[in-house]
Design a protein around this motif. Structure first.
Motif, PDB file in Angstrom:
ATOM      1  N   HIS A 158     -34.978  -7.427  31.508  1.00 39.29           N
ATOM      2  CA  HIS A 158     -34.393  -7.769  30.211  1.00 39.29           C
ATOM      3  C   HIS A 158     -34.503  -9.247  29.891  1.00 39.29           C
ATOM      4  O   HIS A 158     -34.475 -10.107  30.759  1.00 39.29           O
ATOM      5  N   ASN A 159     -34.627  -9.488  28.602  1.00 40.67           N
ATOM      6  CA  ASN A 159     -34.767 -10.818  28.056  1.00 40.67           C
ATOM      7  C   ASN A 159     -33.457 -11.157  27.361  1.00 40.67           C
ATOM      8  O   ASN A 159     -33.175 -10.626  26.301  1.00 40.67           O
ATOM      9  N   THR A 160     -32.613 -11.960  27.971  1.00 39.70           N
ATOM     10  CA  THR A 160     -31.317 -12.275  27.355  1.00 39.70           C
ATOM     11  C   THR A 160     -31.111 -13.791  27.387  1.00 39.70           C
ATOM     12  O   THR A 160     -31.834 -14.502  28.083  1.00 39.70           O
ATOM     13  N   PRO A 161     -30.086 -14.284  26.679  1.00 40.47           N
ATOM     14  CA  PRO A 161     -29.818 -15.729  26.719  1.00 40.47           C
ATOM     15  C   PRO A 161     -29.182 -16.188  28.030  1.00 40.47           C
ATOM     16  O   PRO A 161     -28.905 -17.357  28.192  1.00 40.47           O
ATOM     17  N   ARG A 162     -28.927 -15.259  28.982  1.00 30.98           N
ATOM     18  CA  ARG A 162     -28.298 -15.699  30.230  1.00 30.98           C
ATOM     19  C   ARG A 162     -29.053 -15.274  31.493  1.00 30.98           C
ATOM     20  O   ARG A 162     -28.584 -15.509  32.594  1.00 30.98           O
ATOM     21  N   HIS A 163     -30.229 -14.649  31.313  1.00 27.52           N
ATOM     22  CA  HIS A 163     -31.026 -14.242  32.479  1.00 27.52           C
ATOM     23  C   HIS A 163     -32.339 -15.001  32.563  1.00 27.52           C
ATOM     24  O   HIS A 163     -33.035 -15.164  31.565  1.00 27.52           O
ATOM     25  N   LYS A 207     -13.557  -6.419  48.780  1.00 28.77           N
ATOM     26  CA  LYS A 207     -13.147  -7.825  48.744  1.00 28.77           C
ATOM     27  C   LYS A 207     -14.207  -8.678  48.038  1.00 28.77           C
ATOM     28  O   LYS A 207     -14.412  -9.838  48.376  1.00 28.77           O
ATOM     29  N   GLY A 208     -14.868  -8.053  47.081  1.00 28.02           N
ATOM     30  CA  GLY A 208     -15.861  -8.771  46.271  1.00 28.02           C
ATOM     31  C   GLY A 208     -15.201  -9.322  45.016  1.00 28.02           C
ATOM     32  O   GLY A 208     -14.294  -8.701  44.466  1.00 28.02           O
ATOM     33  N   PHE A 209     -15.668 -10.483  44.567  1.00 30.08           N
ATOM     34  CA  PHE A 209     -15.120 -11.096  43.342  1.00 30.08           C
ATOM     35  C   PHE A 209     -16.238 -11.732  42.533  1.00 30.08           C
ATOM     36  O   PHE A 209     -17.330 -11.996  43.064  1.00 30.08           O
ATOM     37  N   ASP A 210     -15.956 -11.965  41.249  1.00 27.15           N
ATOM     38  CA  ASP A 210     -16.841 -12.769  40.393  1.00 27.15           C
ATOM     39  C   ASP A 210     -16.013 -13.897  39.817  1.00 27.15           C
ATOM     40  O   ASP A 210     -14.813 -13.722  39.574  1.00 27.15           O
ATOM     41  N   LEU A 211     -16.649 -15.039  39.585  1.00 23.30           N
ATOM     42  CA  LEU A 211     -16.012 -16.077  38.772  1.00 23.30           C
ATOM     43  C   LEU A 211     -16.649 -15.992  37.397  1.00 23.30           C
ATOM     44  O   LEU A 211     -17.881 -15.979  37.272  1.00 23.30           O
ATOM     45  N   GLN A 212     -15.805 -15.935  36.379  1.00 23.76           N
ATOM     46  CA  GLN A 212     -16.289 -15.820  35.002  1.00 23.76           C
ATOM     47  C   GLN A 212     -15.865 -17.042  34.210  1.00 23.76           C
ATOM     48  O   GLN A 212     -14.840 -17.661  34.516  1.00 23.76           O
ATOM     49  N   TYR A 213     -16.622 -17.352  33.166  1.00 21.64           N
ATOM     50  CA  TYR A 213     -16.096 -18.240  32.134  1.00 21.64           C
ATOM     51  C   TYR A 213     -16.235 -17.449  30.846  1.00 21.64           C
ATOM     52  O   TYR A 213     -17.352 -17.154  30.415  1.00 21.64           O
ATOM     53  N   LEU A 231     -23.787 -22.533  35.207  1.00 28.29           N
ATOM     54  CA  LEU A 231     -22.682 -23.495  35.264  1.00 28.29           C
ATOM     55  C   LEU A 231     -22.938 -24.641  34.280  1.00 28.29           C
ATOM     56  O   LEU A 231     -22.021 -25.107  33.588  1.00 28.29           O
ATOM     57  N   THR A 232     -24.199 -25.063  34.184  1.00 35.41           N
ATOM     58  CA  THR A 232     -24.552 -26.126  33.227  1.00 35.41           C
ATOM     59  C   THR A 232     -24.287 -25.662  31.792  1.00 35.41           C
ATOM     60  O   THR A 232     -23.762 -26.417  30.971  1.00 35.41           O
ATOM     61  N   MET A 233     -24.630 -24.393  31.496  1.00 41.19           N
ATOM     62  CA  MET A 233     -24.362 -23.839  30.153  1.00 41.19           C
ATOM     63  C   MET A 233     -22.886 -23.964  29.807  1.00 41.19           C
ATOM     64  O   MET A 233     -22.510 -24.389  28.711  1.00 41.19           O
ATOM     65  N   PRO A 278     -25.539 -22.222  24.535  1.00 40.18           N
ATOM     66  CA  PRO A 278     -25.578 -20.760  24.520  1.00 40.18           C
ATOM     67  C   PRO A 278     -26.802 -20.113  25.170  1.00 40.18           C
ATOM     68  O   PRO A 278     -26.740 -18.941  25.511  1.00 40.18           O
ATOM     69  N   ASN A 279     -27.914 -20.855  25.329  1.00 40.17           N
ATOM     70  CA  ASN A 279     -29.131 -20.219  25.857  1.00 40.17           C
ATOM     71  C   ASN A 279     -29.534 -20.860  27.190  1.00 40.17           C
ATOM     72  O   ASN A 279     -29.741 -22.068  27.273  1.00 40.17           O
TER      73      ASN A 279
END
Ligand code: AMO
Length: 425
Positions: A213-218, A338-344, A400-402, A408-409
């Motif tokens: 997939h072609n997305t603004p976050r991949h 015991k898996g986690f994600d950090l989100q913003y 993280l830089t985003m 946004p991209n």
């Protein structure tokens, strides 16, 4: 001796030599102004025609973005920044061809494809350079954090034999008479280093994902900031992660004031405690927001938008269902892990977990994910002769830089992005 343009202001009244790109040349009848740019900023050079006729006429036709060295006296002036350089000597080091495929100082915005196609010119723009100056601060500050805390920096192989994050996202590589792959993550190797007794390790290196997939976050190649710690739990490494993100934000605030100003971005202020929301609570929040979802479903983009989109902060999603996390994640109970994600907001920045350390659970987990323990024997072996409990995580540097720069991209936070359609430049 050459000085940076930024240093000219401290040398008013003396001779300076500066080199850079002529981003603009303005010619009046008897005087000519050259705006010279280097990595540190811009300054105006001034040349009077009288006494310099030959050079003056040569410069009149000089294309923008040609590379020059000029020397002369730095003086106070009417120029916007309050000083300029009165040119005594000038050397043209390289003429730029015309027309430029992409304007450097022009106000008109080019589309992202044209910009990426001519990335060397795009990167000359101060607002693009600023992103990568900030990114350099982020990775340096994280590396510095790890070194201060006694982590050992490792360099794991990028040509590998096994998938860690899902078998469909692998790039195959011809490795003589065998098949190999580009590494999706240093996951297996950073865990093996725990069995090797290194205690705490980190790595900052490329990771490759053949995601269609072609997305603004991949991206298909990104920079993974990985860590792994022995005798640590999921809670312990979440604490470290919160510290690391705050240290990076703090460094950007104090070292990149000018870049933040160029980008028109506020200093990141992370004076809050990152919330820890369990996956099941998150599902309830989604249901309350009117989304159709049940416990056990993956958190799709609409779910993350509906719930996370309202949280303009960093927060953790913890205790994911075991079925949604990879084989190396330690079970919490029969259902959760015991898996986690950090989100913003809606964007995932980090995945991590306490890991399985028992070889028996590991083998069961591999089998239950339809994988063969034999093809992971180089990894499983490290668990059979004394593997300590351990935990770790990986941050995507570009993401993280985003977040810290509100971009946004993800292509904007990558020097030379590799996406579904792009392998050059
Ligand atoms: P995961 O696959 O979630 O976890 O990756 C970790 C982080 O890397 C970034 N990331 C990406 N960035 C850009 N483009 C991509 N295609 C892409 N894929 C991932 C994200 C993500 O949160 N082995 C585990 C980590 C661990 O448990 O230690 C892993 O790779 O920011």
């Amino acid at each position: 001796m050459r000085v940076l343009i930024r240093e000219v202001k401290d040398r008013i009244g003396s001779e300076v030599e500066i080199s850079g790109w002529a981003q603009n040349i303005r010619v009046l009848s008897s005087v000519l102004f050259i705006e010279l740019r280097d990595v540190s900023g811009t300054v105006q050079g001034v040349l009077l025609r009288k006494g310099n006729e030959e050079l003056f006429d040569e410069l009149k036709g000089l294309p923008r973005e040609s590379v020059l060295t000029i020397s002369g006296e730095a003086v106070k002036s009417q120029a916007r920044i309050g000083y300029e350089v009165q040119i005594k000597h000038l050397e043209i080091l390289n003429r730029a061809e015309t027309p430029l495929p992409l304007g450097v100082v022009d106000k008109i915005e080019s589309d992202i494809e044209t910009r990426l196609e001519n990335r060397f010119l795009d990167l000359r723009r101060p607002e693009v350079l600023a992103i990568f100056k900030v990114q350099s601060t982020i990775s340096n500050s994280i590396r510095d954090y790890f070194v201060r805390k006694g982590f050992i920096e490792i360099h794991s192989p990028k040509i590998v034999a096994a998938a860690t994050e899902g078998g469909t996202d692998l790039f195959p590589v011809k490795y003589f008479e065998r098949n190999a792959y580009l590494s999706q993550s240093p996951q297996l190797y950073k865990e093996i280093m725990m069995s090797a007794g290194f205690d705490k390790v980190f790595e900052i290196a490329p990771a490759f994902r053949a995601e269609e997939h072609n997305t603004p976050r991949h991206l298909n190649e990104f920079t993974s900031i990985d860590m792994e710690m022995s005798f640590a739990s999921d809670e312990d490494v979440m604490d470290v992660l919160e510290d690391v993100i705050k240290a990076a934000a703090q460094s950007v605030s104090s070292l990149n004031e000018r870049e933040l100003e160029i980008l028109g971005v506020e200093k990141p202020s992370l004076g809050y405690r990152f919330r820890r929301i369990t996956y099941s609570e998150y599902v309830k929040m989604a249901i309350d927001a009117g989304i159709e979802i049940k416990d056990g479903d993956d958190l799709s983009t609409p779910v993350l938008k509906a719930v996370g989109g309202k949280i303009n902060q960093f927060y953790f999603i913890t205790r994911w269902p075991r079925v949604l996390k990879p084989f190396y994640v330690q079970p919490y109970d029969d259902t959760y892990s015991k898996g986690f994600d950090l989100q913003y907001g809606e964007l995932e920045i980090t995945s991590g977990a306490q890991r399985v350390h028992s070889p028996h659970i590991l083998i069961d987990n591999l089998r239950s994910k339809g994988l063969s323990p034999e093809s992971f024997s180089f990894y499983v072996n490290a668990f059979r002769y004394g593997m300590p409990p351990h935990a770790g995580w990986a941050i995507g540097l570009e993401r993280l830089t985003m977040v810290l720069l509100n971009i946004p991209n993800i292509r904007e936070t990558t020097l030379f992005p590799r996406d579904r359609t792009r392998v050059t430049p």
